[in-house]
Design an enzyme around this catalytic site. Structure first.
Site, PDB file in Angstrom:
ATOM      1  N   ASP A  91      71.997 -46.873  55.499  1.00 51.45           N
ATOM      2  CA  ASP A  91      70.555 -45.919  56.668  1.00 51.45           C
ATOM      3  C   ASP A  91      71.144 -44.863  57.115  1.00 51.45           C
ATOM      4  OD1 ASP A  91      70.006 -46.250  58.949  1.00 51.45           O
ATOM      5  OD2 ASP A  91      71.558 -47.709  60.084  1.00 51.45           O
TER       6      ASP A  91
ATOM      7  N   GLU B 155      98.851 -17.999  51.533  1.00 48.61           N
ATOM      8  CA  GLU B 155      98.361 -16.383  52.093  1.00 48.61           C
ATOM      9  C   GLU B 155      98.797 -15.808  53.648  1.00 48.61           C
ATOM     10  OE1 GLU B 155      96.135 -14.905  52.619  1.00 48.61           O
ATOM     11  OE2 GLU B 155      94.665 -15.124  50.937  1.00 48.61           O
TER      12      GLU B 155
ATOM     13  N   GLU C  58      96.391 -19.841  49.670  1.00 53.04           N
ATOM     14  CA  GLU C  58      94.543 -20.399  49.078  1.00 53.04           C
ATOM     15  C   GLU C  58      94.893 -20.781  47.750  1.00 53.04           C
ATOM     16  OE1 GLU C  58      91.870 -16.374  47.810  1.00 53.04           O
ATOM     17  OE2 GLU C  58      92.638 -16.816  49.710  1.00 53.04           O
TER      18      GLU C  58
ATOM     19  N   HIS D  95      85.559 -16.349  51.046  1.00 50.40           N
ATOM     20  CA  HIS D  95      84.691 -15.532  50.281  1.00 50.40           C
ATOM     21  C   HIS D  95      84.009 -15.865  49.205  1.00 50.40           C
ATOM     22  CE1 HIS D  95      87.921 -12.768  51.672  1.00 50.40           C
ATOM     23  NE2 HIS D  95      87.419 -12.991  52.911  1.00 50.40           N
TER      24      HIS D  95
ATOM     25  N   GLU E 262      80.574  -9.721  46.848  1.00 50.63           N
ATOM     26  CA  GLU E 262      81.423 -10.316  47.916  1.00 50.63           C
ATOM     27  C   GLU E 262      81.505 -10.322  49.384  1.00 50.63           C
ATOM     28  OE1 GLU E 262      86.085 -11.532  48.022  1.00 50.63           O
ATOM     29  OE2 GLU E 262      85.312  -9.295  48.624  1.00 50.63           O
TER      30      GLU E 262
END
Length: 446
Positions: free
Chosen positions: A55, A191, A198, A247, A335
């Site tokens: 649905d 981090e 990370e 990033h 980046e």
């Protein structure tokens, strides 16, 4: 996800071999949230025949109730088997595209939209587009009832290790689970922020990379829960601590190799790379709403925490929006540092690729590289170098997105209209809130 190419019979055999009893047919809504229809093993053949309906009117931004019937079309190469350990059986999963009742690709499906953008890329003569994401997240303690608290799990900092980094084993378990699913993990570490982490894995083609991001989030949250922790991909969950980014490392390929690399070019970058950078800079304000899609995202995009604020590019300098890592050859990449983990990866990559391709098509030459720290510049110094700022709020970003036809076209009318509607309501709701900061600031003195 894995080098093995799956087909219908291989999936049925693998499900039987691994004692899979249930299968998650997963897809992503416009806001980037993973949705699923879970089916028993008895329905797997039906799903593999593209005959499983759901649905669509129950999903925000999809279709009206009178148009509700939709089909889930599994991508067979996305087949995974989760060993949840604590469950009575294993669970399989397939990532799906969405079709309408007329068996046409659904214009509101973010994954389908990315495939449309990739088709345009191929029409321009490029073979593939790769993405290497760097998602960050915070870990918070759960209370005795298993509900998330705002108490961070540790007081560690960048690259700290146990005993300061008390989530080391949690990260290891996440990595092991991801490796079992075919992820090639390159690094995992604590981090900058207390409780912030990370995990990076090897790049892959655009569609697979976006699928991987969604699977990654699911695994991180699931494994964290086993450790009585809550994983948050919110862009800025804690005041005065670093925000969480994601990033995007982008690389474009032709049949001859990396289109961004030229051994004879300036800094060994090709004209194509410079034009791509030019497009990313030109449309940065307009795509910010997509790569930073929440009110909270703009609490991260402030000076002082290494998040990008200014529209500029550089090599090793980490203060601009765009950085060119040192690697060259087939590893040459661009980046984009503004993306945060609350972004819908399929939509984020669609707008970034569209901006870059537009730069190539229009031969947009970027402004000169900025080597100095932009955060320490005066407004006059930034103006002299033609350095503009990213939008400072969700409302400003959505206004920029609404006024840029290139970005609206990148997502199509259905997604664009529903995204804008949802985000305008979100910002209006935010404006109506009375926050604790306001109580602390004004309650006693007025």
């Amino acid at each position: 996800m894995t080098e093995l190419k799956w087909n219908r019979d291989k999936i049925l055999d693998d499900a039987k071999k691994n004692d899979v009893r249930f299968i998650r047919l997963m897809f992503t809504d416009i806001l980037g949230r993973i949705k699923n229809v879970e089916i028993p093993l008895s329905q797997l053949e039906k799903a593999l025949s593209n005959n499983m309906t759901f649905d669509g009117s129950s999903i925000d931004g999809f279709v009206r109730i009178e148009e509700s019937d939709m089909y889930l079309i599994p991508d067979l190469d996305s087949w995974l088997v989760f060993d949840w350990q604590e469950g009575p059986c294993n669970v399989g999963s397939l990532i799906c595209d969405v079709e309408t009742a007329k068996r046409e690709p659904f214009a509101g499906d973010p994954r389908t939209n990315l495939q449309k953008t990739l088709l345009k890329m191929k029409e321009m003569g490029f073979e593939s587009f790769n993405l290497g994401p760097e998602p960050e997240f915070y870990l918070f303690k759960n209370d005795e009832f298993g509900n998330p608290t705002m108490e961070l799990n540790d007081n560690g900092g960048y690259f700290d290790l146990a005993p300061i980094d008390t989530a080391e084993n949690t990260r290891r378990d996440i990595v092991l689970e991801l490796e079992e699913l075919g992820f090639e993990i390159e690094a995992s570490h604590h981090e900058c922020g207390s409780g912030q982490h990370e995990i990076d894995w090897k790049y892959s083609d655009a569609l697979t990379a976006c699928d991987n991001i969604q699977i990654f989030k699911l695994i991180v949250k699931t494994v964290a829960q086993r450790h009585n922790l809550h994983a948050s991909f919110m862009a800025k969950p804690i005041h005065n601590l670093a925000g969480s980014g994601m990033h995007f490392n982008l690389s474009l390929f032709t049949e001859n190799g990396n289109a961004f690399y030229d051994p004879n070019g300036k800094d060994e970058l090709s004209e194509t790379a410079y034009y791509f950078i030019g497009g990313l800079l030109k449309y940065a304000k307009a795509y910010t709403a997509i790569v930073n899609p929440t009110v909270n995202s703009y609490k991260r995009l402030v000076s002082g925490f290494e998040a990008p604020v200014y529209i500029a590019w550089s090599g090793q300098n980490r203060s601009p929006l765009i950085r060119i890592p040192a690697a060259r050859g087939n590893s040459t990449r661009i980046e984009v540092r503004s993306v945060d983990p609350s972004a819908n990866p399929y939509l984020a990559l669609s707008v970034l690729l569209t901006a870059g391709l537009k730069g190539i098509e229009e031969k947009i030459i970027p402004v000169d590289e900025v080597r100095q720290n932009i955060y320490t510049m005066t407004p006059e110094e930034r103006a002299e170098l033609s350095i503009d700022e990213l939008p400072r709020s969700l409302r400003e970003a959505v206004d920029e997105f609404k006024s840029e036809p290139v970005m609206l076209e990148a997502l199509g009318e259905h997604i664009s209209e529903n995204f804008i509607k949802d985000k305008e309501l979100e910002y209006l709701d935010y404006l109506q809130q009375v926050t604790q900061w306001e109580i602390d600031k004004y309650f006693m003195i007025y």
